[in-house]
Design a protein around this motif. Structure first.
Motif: not given
Length: 82
Positions: A3-10
């Motif tokens: 929702a914040a517009g950030y993509q996240t990877l682990i």
């Protein structure tokens, strides 16, 4: 994308992050001394190591470029998109 517009990877690397940092031995050429610094240099991107082989990487709009570079230049054991 969250929702914040950030993509996240682990990202779990098959070698320790400290070993990967050795690719930045020529700090003058790279402008950084670690993988963390290199990723953090991308605007809106952050690298947070959570153990010796794993990092959480977030980026607002550079994730595609970061992921492509990581796949070409680092030994990745596993990538999880969040």
């Amino acid at each position: 994308m969250n929702a914040a517009g950030y993509q996240t990877l682990i990202v779990k690397f098959s070698k320790p992050i400290k070993v990967l940092d050795e690719m930045f031995d020529d700090a003058e050429a790279w402008g950084v001394t670690t993988l963390c610094e290199w990723i953090n240099a991308y605007e809106s991107s952050r690298f947070t190591a959570i153990d010796s082989h794993t990092a959480v990487i977030t980026s607002e709009y550079n994730m595609e470029c970061l992921m492509e570079w990581l796949k070409r230049n680092t030994p990745i054991a596993e990538i999880t998109e969040c």
